[in-house]
Design an enzyme around this catalytic site. Structure first.
Site, PDB file in Angstrom:
ATOM      1  N   ASP A  25       0.835  -1.201   0.000  1.00 42.25           N
ATOM      2  CA  ASP A  25       0.000   0.000   0.000  1.00 42.25           C
ATOM      3  C   ASP A  25       0.873   1.255   0.000  1.00 42.25           C
ATOM      4  O   ASP A  25       1.981   1.242   0.531  1.00 42.25           O
ATOM      5  CB  ASP A  25      -0.913  -0.020   1.239  1.00 42.25           C
ATOM      6  CG  ASP A  25      -2.124   0.882   1.061  1.00 42.25           C
ATOM      7  OD1 ASP A  25      -2.334   1.403  -0.063  1.00 42.25           O
ATOM      8  OD2 ASP A  25      -2.857   1.085   2.044  1.00 42.25           O
ATOM      9  N   GLY A  28       0.111   5.398  -4.423  1.00 47.18           N
ATOM     10  CA  GLY A  28      -0.497   6.675  -4.810  1.00 47.18           C
ATOM     11  C   GLY A  28       0.075   7.816  -3.986  1.00 47.18           C
ATOM     12  O   GLY A  28       0.471   8.866  -4.530  1.00 47.18           O
ATOM     13  N   TRP A  30       2.902   7.896  -2.361  1.00 51.33           N
ATOM     14  CA  TRP A  30       4.324   8.066  -2.699  1.00 51.33           C
ATOM     15  C   TRP A  30       4.453   9.024  -3.886  1.00 51.33           C
ATOM     16  O   TRP A  30       5.287   9.926  -3.890  1.00 51.33           O
ATOM     17  CB  TRP A  30       4.931   6.702  -3.041  1.00 51.33           C
ATOM     18  CG  TRP A  30       6.385   6.739  -3.395  1.00 51.33           C
ATOM     19  CD1 TRP A  30       7.442   6.555  -2.555  1.00 51.33           C
ATOM     20  CD2 TRP A  30       6.941   6.960  -4.708  1.00 51.33           C
ATOM     21  NE1 TRP A  30       8.624   6.651  -3.248  1.00 51.33           N
ATOM     22  CE2 TRP A  30       8.344   6.904  -4.578  1.00 51.33           C
ATOM     23  CE3 TRP A  30       6.393   7.210  -5.968  1.00 51.33           C
ATOM     24  CZ2 TRP A  30       9.209   7.077  -5.647  1.00 51.33           C
ATOM     25  CZ3 TRP A  30       7.258   7.390  -7.043  1.00 51.33           C
ATOM     26  CH2 TRP A  30       8.646   7.323  -6.881  1.00 51.33           C
ATOM     27  N   HIS A  42       2.759   3.325  -9.080  1.00 49.46           N
ATOM     28  CA  HIS A  42       2.602   1.897  -9.408  1.00 49.46           C
ATOM     29  C   HIS A  42       3.825   1.380 -10.165  1.00 49.46           C
ATOM     30  O   HIS A  42       4.262   0.256  -9.952  1.00 49.46           O
ATOM     31  CB  HIS A  42       1.321   1.673 -10.214  1.00 49.46           C
ATOM     32  CG  HIS A  42       0.069   2.038  -9.457  1.00 49.46           C
ATOM     33  ND1 HIS A  42      -0.130   1.683  -8.143  1.00 49.46           N
ATOM     34  CD2 HIS A  42      -1.037   2.738  -9.821  1.00 49.46           C
ATOM     35  CE1 HIS A  42      -1.306   2.134  -7.741  1.00 49.46           C
ATOM     36  NE2 HIS A  42      -1.869   2.789  -8.727  1.00 49.46           N
ATOM     37  N   SER A  70      -7.200  -5.739  -5.361  1.00 48.46           N
ATOM     38  CA  SER A  70      -8.298  -6.325  -4.579  1.00 48.46           C
ATOM     39  C   SER A  70      -9.602  -6.234  -5.370  1.00 48.46           C
ATOM     40  O   SER A  70      -9.696  -5.489  -6.353  1.00 48.46           O
ATOM     41  CB  SER A  70      -8.456  -5.585  -3.248  1.00 48.46           C
ATOM     42  OG  SER A  70      -9.068  -4.346  -3.465  1.00 48.46           O
ATOM     43  N   LEU A 136      11.453 -20.292  -4.586  1.00 50.02           N
ATOM     44  CA  LEU A 136      10.391 -19.468  -4.002  1.00 50.02           C
ATOM     45  C   LEU A 136       9.096 -19.568  -4.825  1.00 50.02           C
ATOM     46  O   LEU A 136       9.137 -19.544  -6.059  1.00 50.02           O
ATOM     47  CB  LEU A 136      10.883 -18.011  -3.994  1.00 50.02           C
ATOM     48  CG  LEU A 136       9.903 -16.929  -3.557  1.00 50.02           C
ATOM     49  CD1 LEU A 136       9.601 -17.043  -2.056  1.00 50.02           C
ATOM     50  CD2 LEU A 136      10.472 -15.539  -3.854  1.00 50.02           C
ATOM     51  N   ILE A 198      -6.537  -5.509   7.654  1.00 50.10           N
ATOM     52  CA  ILE A 198      -6.312  -6.717   6.855  1.00 50.10           C
ATOM     53  C   ILE A 198      -6.951  -6.550   5.463  1.00 50.10           C
ATOM     54  O   ILE A 198      -6.548  -7.196   4.504  1.00 50.10           O
ATOM     55  CB  ILE A 198      -6.947  -7.962   7.559  1.00 50.10           C
ATOM     56  CG1 ILE A 198      -6.407  -8.140   8.986  1.00 50.10           C
ATOM     57  CG2 ILE A 198      -6.778  -9.228   6.749  1.00 50.10           C
ATOM     58  CD1 ILE A 198      -4.969  -8.558   9.081  1.00 50.10           C
ATOM     59  N   SER A 199      -7.961  -5.679   5.393  1.00 50.60           N
ATOM     60  CA  SER A 199      -8.606  -5.349   4.115  1.00 50.60           C
ATOM     61  C   SER A 199      -8.991  -6.551   3.251  1.00 50.60           C
ATOM     62  O   SER A 199      -8.674  -6.594   2.058  1.00 50.60           O
ATOM     63  CB  SER A 199      -7.712  -4.394   3.299  1.00 50.60           C
ATOM     64  OG  SER A 199      -7.580  -3.175   3.970  1.00 50.60           O
TER      65      SER A 199
HETATM   66  C1  FPP Z   1      -1.707   0.108  -3.422  1.00 48.14           C
HETATM   67  O1  FPP Z   1      -1.285   1.455  -3.401  1.00 48.14           O
HETATM   68  C2  FPP Z   1      -1.252  -0.557  -4.628  1.00 48.14           C
HETATM   69  C3  FPP Z   1      -2.047  -1.132  -5.581  1.00 48.14           C
HETATM   70  C4  FPP Z   1      -3.521  -1.176  -5.506  1.00 48.14           C
HETATM   71  C5  FPP Z   1      -1.471  -1.743  -6.787  1.00 48.14           C
HETATM   72  C6  FPP Z   1      -0.293  -2.638  -6.526  1.00 48.14           C
HETATM   73  C7  FPP Z   1       0.521  -2.718  -7.743  1.00 48.14           C
HETATM   74  C8  FPP Z   1       1.875  -2.752  -7.743  1.00 48.14           C
HETATM   75  C9  FPP Z   1       2.691  -2.779  -6.521  1.00 48.14           C
HETATM   76  C10 FPP Z   1       2.634  -2.739  -9.008  1.00 48.14           C
HETATM   77  C11 FPP Z   1       2.419  -3.908  -9.891  1.00 48.14           C
HETATM   78  C12 FPP Z   1       2.566  -5.212  -9.241  1.00 48.14           C
HETATM   79  C13 FPP Z   1       2.523  -6.388  -9.891  1.00 48.14           C
HETATM   80  C14 FPP Z   1       2.608  -7.647  -9.120  1.00 48.14           C
HETATM   81  C15 FPP Z   1       2.407  -6.459 -11.358  1.00 48.14           C
HETATM   82  P1  FPP Z   1      -2.371   2.597  -3.516  1.00 48.14           P
HETATM   83  O2  FPP Z   1      -2.500   2.992  -4.945  1.00 48.14           O
HETATM   84  O3  FPP Z   1      -3.628   2.154  -2.857  1.00 48.14           O
HETATM   85  O4  FPP Z   1      -1.705   3.747  -2.704  1.00 48.14           O
HETATM   86  P2  FPP Z   1      -2.432   4.879  -1.857  1.00 48.14           P
HETATM   87  O5  FPP Z   1      -3.077   4.198  -0.688  1.00 48.14           O
HETATM   88  O6  FPP Z   1      -1.312   5.761  -1.443  1.00 48.14           O
HETATM   89  O7  FPP Z   1      -3.408   5.548  -2.756  1.00 48.14           O
END
Ligand code: FPP
Length: 257
Positions: A25, A28, A30, A42, A70, A136, A198-199
């Site tokens: 998490d 966004g 970041w 991302h 999710s 792994l 845990i979402s």
């Molecule tokens: C949560 O951060 C991140 C996601 C919903 C997407 C996860 C995707 C990646 C880490 C990159 C691609 C991964 C793979 C395995 C191909 P957020 O966007 O909810 O962040 P925020 O809470 O700051 O808005």
């Protein structure tokens, strides 16, 4: 063999967690902190995935499970969802080659029916290509939800044994149908980005996992941050329902409360 997706036995508490599950998490935030579009977060998040996969393999973790998308993430702006799909697709094409070269097995769990036919095919190909690898196991949870998993497992259980006596259903009848029945339960759950939830991740399997929350945003999570989580894990006393005295001198006791 002890059933791997149940809590009927007490697993070994080894130095390095056997199974690490992560909610990645903070991508966004970041990006926003750097005045960049969310999607830049991302892209950097994918780099963090590479670093954590590599570090996990090097440290002897056997299962690494990453919550990539999710069931609720479809509610995001359409451009962000489609960017994530493209990122997912290019990762499936490019990263899998490297994973395969490193003896990594890739699995994808979740309700995949909502993904395009192209993505579903790439997933099947990637899983088939890496199926025989013995290093792994990296599991990507995509359009995954813990409640979805429990419901699909219950449906499968009842479809296979329609005459099942409801008063006699035991854990061992349900757990083989969970999407991650091939893996032991996570020893360590990590969530980055500051939230302590845990979402709807692996609801069944997180029952006894050690929980580790960090404010670090996912794109900044690297091998050093993983080591901090492992250091915290090593300090925990995992009792699985036993008393502290039993943990110090287990004397063949097993079973959970
Ligand atoms: C949560 O951060 C991140 C996601 C919903 C997407 C996860 C995707 C990646 C880490 C990159 C691609 C991964 C793979 C395995 C191909 P957020 O966007 O909810 O962040 P925020 O809470 O700051 O808005």
């Amino acid at each position: 063999m002890q059933h791997i997706s149940s809590t009927l036995g007490v697993p070994d508490t080894s130095y390095v967690p056997r199974h690490v599950a992560i909610i990645m998490d903070g991508n966004g935030r970041w990006a926003t902190q750097r005045h960049l579009p969310r999607i830049a977060g991302h892209t950097r998040g994918l780099e963090a995935v590479r670093a954590v996969v590599e570090a996990s393999a090097a440290r002897g973790v056997q299962y690494l499970t990453l919550f990539a998308f999710s069931s609720e993430n479809w509610r995001r702006p359409v451009e962000e969802v489609s960017f994530l799909m493209r990122l997912f697709m290019s990762a499936l094409r490019r990263e899998v080659v490297k994973m395969h070269a490193n003896n990594i097995r890739l699995k994808v769990v979740g309700d995949l029916s909502r993904f395009s036919a192209r993505i579903q095919q790439l997933i099947r190909d990637a899983e088939a290509r890496t199926a025989g690898n013995t290093g792994l196991t990296v599991t990507i949870a995509a359009n995954y939800g813990g409640r979805w998993d429990l419901l699909q497992a219950m449906r499968k259980m009842l479809a296979r044994s329609p005459m099942l006596d409801v008063d006699k259903i035991e854990e061992g009848e349900l757990t083989p149908h969970l999407a991650m029945a091939y893996a032991p339960e996570p020893d360590l759950f990590i969530r980055t980005g500051g939230e302590q939830r845990i979402s709807n991740f692996l609801l069944w399997q997180l029952a006894y996992s050690e929980l580790y929350f960090t404010d670090v945003f996912w794109p900044d999570f690297d091998a050093a941050e993983l080591d901090k989580a492992f250091a915290s894990y090593r300090q925990r006393e995992r009792r699985f329902g036993r008393t502290s005295a039993q943990v110090v001198a287990p004397s063949g006791l097993s079973g959970t409360a």
